[in-house]
Enzyme design. Sequence first.
Site, PDB file in Angstrom:
ATOM      1  N   LYS A 160     -24.646 -57.495  18.970  1.00  0.00           N
ATOM      2  CA  LYS A 160     -25.646 -56.764  19.737  1.00  0.00           C
ATOM      3  C   LYS A 160     -25.945 -55.411  19.086  1.00  0.00           C
ATOM      4  O   LYS A 160     -26.188 -55.367  17.899  1.00  0.00           O
ATOM      5  CB  LYS A 160     -25.165 -56.652  21.191  1.00  0.00           C
ATOM      6  CG  LYS A 160     -24.563 -57.944  21.752  1.00  0.00           C
ATOM      7  CD  LYS A 160     -25.591 -59.053  21.958  1.00  0.00           C
ATOM      8  CE  LYS A 160     -24.978 -60.412  22.298  1.00  0.00           C
ATOM      9  NZ  LYS A 160     -24.056 -60.444  23.420  1.00  0.00           N
ATOM     10  N   ASP A 217     -14.894 -54.822  28.357  1.00  0.00           N
ATOM     11  CA  ASP A 217     -15.971 -55.312  27.494  1.00  0.00           C
ATOM     12  C   ASP A 217     -17.022 -54.203  27.457  1.00  0.00           C
ATOM     13  O   ASP A 217     -17.714 -53.953  28.444  1.00  0.00           O
ATOM     14  CB  ASP A 217     -16.557 -56.616  28.047  1.00  0.00           C
ATOM     15  CG  ASP A 217     -17.655 -57.195  27.130  1.00  0.00           C
ATOM     16  OD1 ASP A 217     -18.264 -56.420  26.361  1.00  0.00           O
ATOM     17  OD2 ASP A 217     -17.906 -58.406  27.201  1.00  0.00           O
ATOM     18  N   ARG A 223      -8.111 -65.169   5.571  1.00  0.00           N
ATOM     19  CA  ARG A 223      -8.061 -65.354   7.032  1.00  0.00           C
ATOM     20  C   ARG A 223      -7.212 -64.275   7.701  1.00  0.00           C
ATOM     21  O   ARG A 223      -7.287 -64.082   8.906  1.00  0.00           O
ATOM     22  CB  ARG A 223      -7.551 -66.766   7.399  1.00  0.00           C
ATOM     23  CG  ARG A 223      -7.480 -67.012   8.908  1.00  0.00           C
ATOM     24  CD  ARG A 223      -7.368 -68.482   9.305  1.00  0.00           C
ATOM     25  NE  ARG A 223      -6.532 -69.253   8.416  1.00  0.00           N
ATOM     26  CZ  ARG A 223      -5.188 -69.224   8.406  1.00  0.00           C
ATOM     27  NH1 ARG A 223      -4.527 -68.462   9.262  1.00  0.00           N
ATOM     28  NH2 ARG A 223      -4.517 -69.950   7.539  1.00  0.00           N
ATOM     29  N   TYR A 256     -20.695 -61.209  31.707  1.00  0.00           N
ATOM     30  CA  TYR A 256     -21.235 -62.093  30.679  1.00  0.00           C
ATOM     31  C   TYR A 256     -20.803 -63.534  30.983  1.00  0.00           C
ATOM     32  O   TYR A 256     -19.615 -63.809  31.174  1.00  0.00           O
ATOM     33  CB  TYR A 256     -20.722 -61.639  29.311  1.00  0.00           C
ATOM     34  CG  TYR A 256     -21.376 -62.383  28.182  1.00  0.00           C
ATOM     35  CD1 TYR A 256     -22.701 -62.149  27.842  1.00  0.00           C
ATOM     36  CD2 TYR A 256     -20.674 -63.337  27.456  1.00  0.00           C
ATOM     37  CE1 TYR A 256     -23.306 -62.850  26.816  1.00  0.00           C
ATOM     38  CE2 TYR A 256     -21.269 -64.037  26.422  1.00  0.00           C
ATOM     39  CZ  TYR A 256     -22.597 -63.788  26.115  1.00  0.00           C
ATOM     40  OH  TYR A 256     -23.195 -64.479  25.092  1.00  0.00           O
TER      41      TYR A 256
HETATM   42  C1  LIG Z   1     -23.031 -61.272  23.789  1.00  0.00           C
HETATM   43  C2  LIG Z   1     -21.902 -60.830  24.639  1.00  0.00           C
HETATM   44  C3  LIG Z   1     -20.627 -61.373  24.486  1.00  0.00           C
HETATM   45  C4  LIG Z   1     -20.322 -62.494  23.500  1.00  0.00           C
HETATM   46  O1  LIG Z   1     -20.598 -62.092  22.197  1.00  0.00           O
HETATM   47  P1  LIG Z   1     -20.964 -63.151  21.007  1.00  0.00           P
HETATM   48  O2  LIG Z   1     -21.068 -62.260  19.832  1.00  0.00           O
HETATM   49  O3  LIG Z   1     -22.259 -63.790  21.401  1.00  0.00           O
HETATM   50  O4  LIG Z   1     -19.860 -64.118  20.949  1.00  0.00           O
HETATM   51  C5  LIG Z   1     -19.608 -60.901  25.307  1.00  0.00           C
HETATM   52  N1  LIG Z   1     -19.845 -59.935  26.223  1.00  0.00           N
HETATM   53  C6  LIG Z   1     -21.067 -59.405  26.414  1.00  0.00           C
HETATM   54  C7  LIG Z   1     -21.256 -58.357  27.449  1.00  0.00           C
HETATM   55  C8  LIG Z   1     -22.136 -59.814  25.623  1.00  0.00           C
HETATM   56  O5  LIG Z   1     -23.354 -59.286  25.822  1.00  0.00           O
END
Ligand SMILES: *Cc1c(COP(=O)(O)O)cnc(C)c1O
Length: 410
Positions: free
Chosen positions: A219, A194, A70, A123
Amino acid sequence: MIPEDVPYEATLAKRREAITTICVHAGEPKDPSTGALDVPIVMSSAFGFASASEAAGAFRGENDAYIYGRWENPTVRALEEKIAALEGADDACATASGMAAVTGAVMSLARAGDHVVAPRSMYAEAARLLRERLPAFGVTTTFVASTTADYAAAIAQGAKVAYLETPQNPTLGILNIAAIAAVAKAHGASVIVDGTFATPFCQSPIALGADLVVHSMTKAMSGHGDVIAGAIAGRKDLVAAARDLVVKGIGAVLAPMSAWLVLRGLRTFALRQEHACRTAFGIAKILAEDPRVAKVHHPSLASHPGHTIARGAMHAYGSLLSFELAGTDAVRRGAVFLESLRTMTHAVSLGDTRTLVVHPASTTHSTMAEETRHLAGIADGLLRISVGLESLDDLVADVRFALAASEKQT
Ligand SMILES: *Cc1c(COP(=O)(O)O)cnc(C)c1O
């Protein structure tokens, strides 16, 4: 950083050349014990110590000995080194998901009584964190229209954390990271970006002054739509604090198998992004000329309000775009459009090998109050496309077929 006098294709090829060796090699030395070229998936909860003094040193942080899964794991560590290299950051921390990265970054920088400034269009689950969850811990957020002036005003009024998402979901709005970071620095505030939509292919937030960059590696970074993963990158002490909170403390640790999948995806990351960015650029241009489309949101278009900032700050315009159907009854015709697609896939998420299309008003942003959604610029008939690895010709043919089908319904 996207020169006007050079064909965009050449700019994309140059960016691919700049990072593709990092994608293949960073963080992945040959395994010293077996000679394996690919990083082994180390499935072990605990790690043995060579001596009592090594154990004592490991707990004091004086050596690199692994202790417990962890806290750290060799497969995950290889991935973290690759991410840090791609971001030009001191260090990086992998997390169980993108939301774990967002939560860890914000909670490690904001204390009870602190204030956050964030964009109205972002998001949706990250917006829920700031709007609904963190107030219970004494952290409140102001949502702004996302200009530099809005951020500057909130920071001048005492906001401790500037949370940026750029390009923004799903409107592809662009924030000026460098300008906001300069204001934040002057007031002792921190900047979190982000970078999921941009990916490290298109944008380098740390170089522009951000303190931490967060990613959903679910992604385009992993890129094959087969894993949930996140990352936080930035200054060593900030990453260490975020890791201590969200990985060691909250336990949102990335599993070694998932880390290995992301590592494998990242080796082809630059090639995939070059292709997807080139195709997105082509689709945006074609949609912008189609009378059945009211508006196209892609930073490559001169008509896009963030075009100049994007051109100055990004390496490439990205593989996502959104557009609004022209005419009345856009919600229903949007549904017909989705159901008429044959190559593109109607699904959430983004950055997959497949091109994915969503209708935010009825899905990802349906938990948002209608008024808030409209204020964020998310029209009823807005459709978002995450461009995958299919050919431009096939995707354009698909869009034209679906547009024709949605026209017939009026
Ligand atoms: C998908 C996404 C997230 C969250 O990511 P997860 O892997 O689904 O937890 C946060 N910010 C953006 C811009 C995203 O596209």
